[in-house]
Design a protein around this motif. Structure first.
Motif, mmCIF file in Angstrom:
data_model
loop_
_atom_site.group_PDB
_atom_site.id
_atom_site.type_symbol
_atom_site.label_atom_id
_atom_site.label_comp_id
_atom_site.label_asym_id
_atom_site.label_seq_id
_atom_site.Cartn_x
_atom_site.Cartn_y
_atom_site.Cartn_z
ATOM 1 N N ILE A 246 1.211 -1.105 -0.032
ATOM 2 C CA ILE A 246 0.013 -0.053 0.058
ATOM 3 C C ILE A 246 0.916 0.938 0.066
ATOM 4 C CG2 ILE A 246 -1.779 1.463 1.027
ATOM 5 C CD1 ILE A 246 -3.341 -1.561 2.148
ATOM 6 N N PRO A 247 1.784 1.541 1.222
ATOM 7 C CA PRO A 247 2.695 2.594 0.793
ATOM 8 C C PRO A 247 3.379 2.478 -0.618
ATOM 9 C CG PRO A 247 3.557 1.218 2.603
ATOM 10 C CD PRO A 247 2.390 0.000 1.689
ATOM 11 N N ALA A 248 3.570 1.675 -1.315
ATOM 12 C CA ALA A 248 4.681 1.375 -2.402
ATOM 13 C C ALA A 248 3.337 2.167 -3.896
ATOM 14 C CB ALA A 248 5.196 0.583 -3.214
ATOM 15 N N GLY A 249 1.987 1.171 -3.650
ATOM 16 C CA GLY A 249 1.320 2.379 -4.074
ATOM 17 C C GLY A 249 1.005 3.002 -4.646
ATOM 18 N N LEU A 250 1.144 3.790 -3.435
ATOM 19 C CA LEU A 250 0.301 5.084 -3.045
ATOM 20 C C LEU A 250 1.390 5.935 -3.602
ATOM 21 C CD1 LEU A 250 -0.686 5.077 0.581
ATOM 22 C CD2 LEU A 250 -2.479 5.518 -1.931
ATOM 23 N N SER A 251 2.800 5.564 -3.583
ATOM 24 C CA SER A 251 4.623 6.388 -3.745
ATOM 25 C C SER A 251 4.101 6.559 -5.698
ATOM 26 C CB SER A 251 5.281 5.818 -3.333
ATOM 27 O OG SER A 251 6.671 6.977 -3.798
ATOM 28 N N LEU A 252 3.979 4.817 -6.204
ATOM 29 C CA LEU A 252 3.866 4.509 -7.280
ATOM 30 C C LEU A 252 2.895 5.506 -8.243
ATOM 31 C CD1 LEU A 252 4.791 1.093 -7.421
ATOM 32 C CD2 LEU A 252 6.324 3.401 -7.663
ATOM 33 N N LEU A 253 1.632 5.942 -7.304
ATOM 34 C CA LEU A 253 0.304 6.401 -8.504
ATOM 35 C C LEU A 253 0.784 7.694 -8.894
ATOM 36 C CD1 LEU A 253 -2.113 4.982 -6.543
ATOM 37 C CD2 LEU A 253 -2.179 4.499 -9.104
ATOM 38 N N THR A 258 5.209 5.145 -13.967
ATOM 39 C CA THR A 258 4.781 4.786 -13.561
ATOM 40 C C THR A 258 3.702 4.384 -14.590
ATOM 41 O OG1 THR A 258 3.668 5.479 -11.691
ATOM 42 C CG2 THR A 258 5.590 3.669 -11.411
ATOM 43 N N ILE A 259 3.433 6.029 -14.937
ATOM 44 C CA ILE A 259 1.867 5.915 -15.716
ATOM 45 C C ILE A 259 2.222 6.377 -16.524
ATOM 46 C CG2 ILE A 259 -0.224 7.217 -15.956
ATOM 47 C CD1 ILE A 259 0.393 7.614 -12.414
ATOM 48 N N ASP A 260 3.026 5.309 -17.878
ATOM 49 C CA ASP A 260 3.012 5.705 -19.247
ATOM 50 C C ASP A 260 2.084 4.311 -20.140
ATOM 51 O OD1 ASP A 260 4.137 6.676 -21.809
ATOM 52 O OD2 ASP A 260 6.399 5.388 -20.800
ATOM 53 N N PRO A 261 0.980 4.688 -20.349
ATOM 54 C CA PRO A 261 0.453 4.016 -21.013
ATOM 55 C C PRO A 261 1.221 3.924 -22.698
ATOM 56 C CG PRO A 261 -0.935 5.303 -20.791
ATOM 57 C CD PRO A 261 0.447 5.572 -20.069
ATOM 58 N N ALA A 537 10.860 10.389 -3.964
ATOM 59 C CA ALA A 537 9.785 10.707 -3.588
ATOM 60 C C ALA A 537 9.150 11.790 -4.942
ATOM 61 C CB ALA A 537 9.747 12.280 -2.401
ATOM 62 N N PRO A 538 8.099 11.227 -5.134
ATOM 63 C CA PRO A 538 7.607 11.793 -6.654
ATOM 64 C C PRO A 538 7.110 13.216 -6.642
ATOM 65 C CG PRO A 538 5.703 9.759 -5.557
ATOM 66 C CD PRO A 538 6.919 10.235 -4.310
ATOM 67 N N SER A 539 7.791 13.744 -5.408
ATOM 68 C CA SER A 539 7.346 15.853 -5.537
ATOM 69 C C SER A 539 8.781 15.803 -6.475
ATOM 70 C CB SER A 539 7.687 16.207 -4.579
ATOM 71 O OG SER A 539 7.993 15.752 -3.186
ATOM 72 N N ILE A 540 10.250 15.140 -6.275
ATOM 73 C CA ILE A 540 11.462 15.370 -6.703
ATOM 74 C C ILE A 540 11.200 15.115 -8.216
ATOM 75 C CG2 ILE A 540 13.638 14.502 -6.982
ATOM 76 C CD1 ILE A 540 13.749 13.631 -3.993
ATOM 77 N N THR A 750 5.418 7.494 6.672
ATOM 78 C CA THR A 750 5.065 6.980 5.636
ATOM 79 C C THR A 750 3.416 6.778 5.416
ATOM 80 O OG1 THR A 750 7.329 5.754 5.803
ATOM 81 C CG2 THR A 750 5.388 4.375 4.087
ATOM 82 N N PRO A 751 3.568 7.166 4.395
ATOM 83 C CA PRO A 751 1.391 7.311 4.100
ATOM 84 C C PRO A 751 0.721 5.563 4.004
ATOM 85 C CG PRO A 751 2.572 9.010 2.711
ATOM 86 C CD PRO A 751 3.417 7.729 3.090
ATOM 87 N N GLY A 752 0.194 5.001 4.499
ATOM 88 C CA GLY A 752 -0.547 3.600 3.329
ATOM 89 C C GLY A 752 0.233 2.395 4.963
#
Length: 787
Positions: A246-253, A258-261, A537-540, A750-752
């Motif tokens: 869950i923590p990884a999923g929240l970060s990966l979103l 990770t979002i490149d269809p 961190a995604p914000s980086i 850590t979220p989640g």
């Protein structure tokens, strides 16, 4: 088809020991070379040197000290999310904690040997049911342990954790369905999931494929009750193993990688035709170094783990099996996986339909290929009919690779040259070893096939050839980087004490590096701008592109982007000795040589601004977009970037930046801005292992900026009262403080993690009850049996 496990005594220990010893022999010469000529422990190339060694060393120390936020990870990142993909869930990492952190670099090779031994043992356990001959089951295990996929991915190291654990999960699935053996499957599901959530997504797809093919082949026969029990065990295993999910999923979103269809034709065909050739030959030729392209220059080929090579036998056994057992589930699995490899959308199904090309799921069909190979070679009648034809096809395709080295070609200047391969000597070396394997297999086939001791002779050939081709592969990967990495240990491990003695600890600051190896901050336990990690961190990844820095798998702000150093509180730059001339040629102002070590010249930033400061002006997104990306940091030293709502909220504290100021981006103005920010810095800033604290004493209410990546896991208090954290500068943070003395505390959770840990704990408790119920049922059945 008899599907019960053979009653012979298990030879797991033998397989484990054989694989461990061969792996140790494979690494030993290179360890000696490093000890004699490299100055210390085994180092390899690329990711292994820049990530795996220092990740293990750093995480070992961090876990023992405790904490939630890692300042040494890029600009700062939550520890769990930054390292759960690499090692945090790995049982091999947790096993290594008994070793002091400073000794971890010397533990990498023993851990690699252990992973390869466990991989071989697990493959043997899975193969026993299908091969039906202990000698050939041993062969299957050794083929898997030293497959091209395994040897190739030494480069990435933590991929081998997955290779090692997967066979046990597949074997436990067979046990559950075919023998009704309840209990082990949830454990292996949980262990594989917690080990690596990214690979587990692909494993889930493969397990579904495996299950359906077994049903289609009428091997799995499962009723509603058994299916429900299996589904329940699967859910239970996922629940137990989701502690990091869950923590990884929240970060990966929030991670753009990770979002490149796919789009349009991308679902059906690869963008370059050479990709198909590379996929085809990946099963016939031993793998090249991960960072080279030999036969094919175009397409996505580097670092993709694209290899399905088996030592000595190649895919002879796989072709023979598919021809001789057309309706066997293994045939269905192998053919389906071939289709998946050649169709982009099916290949990406193992990676959540992401369009980034990887072949990092090949180890799963490779395991089936090993079982199929041992199955065929262990059945004389089937082998005599199918193997010669399969060998001729493999020999023909393997030899055809020579065409790529002799086809007429021209270079960039139009001059004639022979071949299209990248480097002729390297190609011919790979080609020669691959052809040697084909010939040695045929020689063994002619001399020993069908005779007593055939399995042992073939096993000896597999192990000997694994050592040979593995040595070639390790050499092709390691020694081209020998000069580049000659100073690796001097710049990292050996520099820790020297650097710590020179650099002051009077305040928090960041480092920069020039011409040095990646991830120096992990060695010195300080934030460093040059950083290589995909899951920070995604914000980086949101912040850097807005200031002219490409951020994909690593952070590498160019030295010319000087204003970033002031904005991000960089106080020192470590310039590698062998890059001193290049640094001097850059003619960068604002840096003063203040010290040196055996590996570095140390430069002090004359425009260093301590962490935490205020502004007089704010700038809007529209204004900043009018400035070239590589010069936006100059503006951000003068004004804080706010969105429209923030600008309205803080209108009384900050003034809009005059349009004329956007054109003033000179170095002189930058130094003045740094002086202004330094004059408005906080009275005290302290980095903690759970965030940071600061003390302010301003005459008026102020919005204080911290160049710390914004993260949903942070909470803040000012004088003990919860405070709103503002996301500013496209990914960094600020907080409002009152006039007078104020104590600021930022705490990272850590979220989640609490939710996922609770689910895992509940799953473990249910699993314990489940095992107890199973034990009592078995005991009752035993007591009910007549004497």
């Amino acid at each position: 088809m008899q599907l019960t496990l053979p009653k012979q005594k298990s030879r797991y220990r033998q397989v484990f020991l054989l694989c461990f010893l061969v792996a140790a022999a494979l690494f030993l010469p290179h360890c000696i070379a490093d000890a004699v000529g490299g100055g210390g422990y085994f180092h390899y190339a690329g990711d292994f040197n820049d990530q795996q060694i220092n990740f293990y060393q750093y995480a070992n120390a961090f876990v023992k000290q405790g904490g939630t936020f890692s300042w040494a990870t890029d600009l700062g990142s939550g520890f769990v999310n930054a390292y759960s993909f690499y090692l945090l869930g790995s049982p091999f990492f947790w096993l290594s904690l008994w070793v002091p952190a400073r000794l971890m670099p010397w533990m990498m090779v023993p851990l690699l040997c252990l992973k390869m031994a466990l991989a071989g043992g697990g493959a043997y356990l899975w193969a026993r049911r299908w091969v039906r001959n202990e000698d050939w089951s041993v062969v299957a295990g050794c083929l898997y342990a030293f497959s091209g996929f395994t040897v190739y991915n030494i480069f990435f190291n933590h991929f081998l954790d997955v290779v090692a654990l997967f066979p046990y999960m597949l074997a436990s699935l067979d046990d559950a369905v075919l023998d009704g053996k309840r209990g082990p499957f949830p454990f292996w599901v949980a262990l594989n999931l917690v080990n690596n959530y990214f690979f587990f997504a692909g494993q889930a797809v493969f397990l579904i494929l495996y299950f359906l093919c077994m049903l289609a082949g009428r091997v799995y026969k499962i009723g509603p009750r058994s299916f429900a029990a299996l589904a329940g065990e699967t859910i239970l295993g996922c629940a137990m193993g989701c502690v990091l999910l869950i923590p990884a999923g929240l970060s990966l979103l929030q991670n753009p990688r990770t979002i490149d269809p796919y789009n349009g034709y991308g679902y059906l065909v690869y963008g370059n035709s050479q990709q198909y050739g590379a996929i085809l030959y990946s099963a016939f030729l031993m793998p090249d170094a991960p960072y080279f392209k030999d036969m094919f220059q175009e397409g996505i080929l580097k670092h993709t783990s694209m290899t399905a090579y088996l030592p000595l036998v190649g895919i002879v056994g796989g072709i023979a099996f598919c021809r001789g057992r057309r309706n066997h589930p293994f045939t269905y699995i192998l053919k389906t996986c071939i289709l998946c490899a050649f169709v982009p959308v099916l290949n990406s199904a193992f990676y959540a339909l992401n369009s980034s090309y990887y072949a990092r799921w090949y180890y799963m069909p490779v395991l089936v290929l090993c079982g199929a190979t041992a199955y065929v070679l262990g059945r004389p009648h089937l082998a005599q009919r199918q193997v010669p034809r399969a060998w001729r096809l493999v020999a023909l395709v393997t030899l055809s690779a020579a065409a790529f080295a002799v086809v007429p070609n021209t270079d960039e200047d139009g001059n004639f040259k022979l071949g299209v391969v990248d480097l002729q000597p390297r190609f011919w070396g790979i080609f020669a070893v691959s052809v040697l394997g084909v010939l040695l297999f045929w020689a063994l086939w002619k001399l020993a096939a069908g005779r007593r001791g055939w399995a042992r002779a073939f096993l000896a050939g597999v192990l000997a050839f694994s050592f040979l081709y593995g040595t070639v592969h390790l050499s092709l990967t390691k020694y081209p980087q020998w000069e580049t990495d000659a100073n690796l240990i001097a710049e990292t491990y050996d520099s820790v004490d020297e650097i710590n003695e020179i650099l002051p600890e009077d305040a928090f600051y960041r480092l920069d590096a020039y011409g040095a190896h990646n991830n120096l901050g992990l060695w010195f336990d300080k934030s460093c701008l040059q950083f290589f990690n995909s899951t920070v961190a995604p914000s980086i990844m949101e912040f850097y592109p807005e200031v002219g820095v490409t951020r994909d798998v690593n952070s590498k702000p160019a030295a010319q982007n000087y204003a970033l150093r002031g904005l991000l509180s960089v106080r020192y730059t470590l310039v590698a000795k062998d890059s001193a001339d290049d640094w001097a040629n850059e003619k960068l102002a604002g840096w003063t040589l203040c010290g040196e070590t055996s590996a570095y010249d140390i430069y002090r930033n004359d425009n260093w601004v301590p962490m935490g400061f205020t502004y007089d002006y704010y700038v809007t997104a529209d204004q900043l977009e009018a400035v070239p990306e590589e010069e936006r940091a100059q503006i951000l030293m003068r004004a804080l970037l706010l969105d429209e709502d923030q600008a309205e909220t803080y209108a009384g504290l900050l003034q809009p930046l005059p349009e004329a100021e956007l054109d003033d981006r000179s170095f002189t103005t930058y130094t003045e801005d740094c002086a202004d920010r330094r004059g408005s810095s906080v009275a005290n800033f302290t980095a903690t292992r759970t965030g940071f604290t600061a003390h302010t004493s301003y005459a008026d209410q102020e919005l204080v900026f911290f160049s710390v990546p914004y993260d949903d896991g942070f909470t803040a208090t000012v004088n003990g009262v919860p405070a709103v954290i503002e996301k500013v500068d496209n990914g960094l943070m600020a907080v409002l403080v009152p006039a007078g003395d104020a104590d600021i505390t930022f705490t990272y959770h850590t979220p989640g993690l609490s939710l996922s840990a609770g689910i895992s704990l509940a799953g473990v408790m249910v699993y314990g009850v489940y095992l107890l119920i199973l034990y009592r049922i078995r005991k009752r059945k035993l007591n009910a049996e007549p004497c």
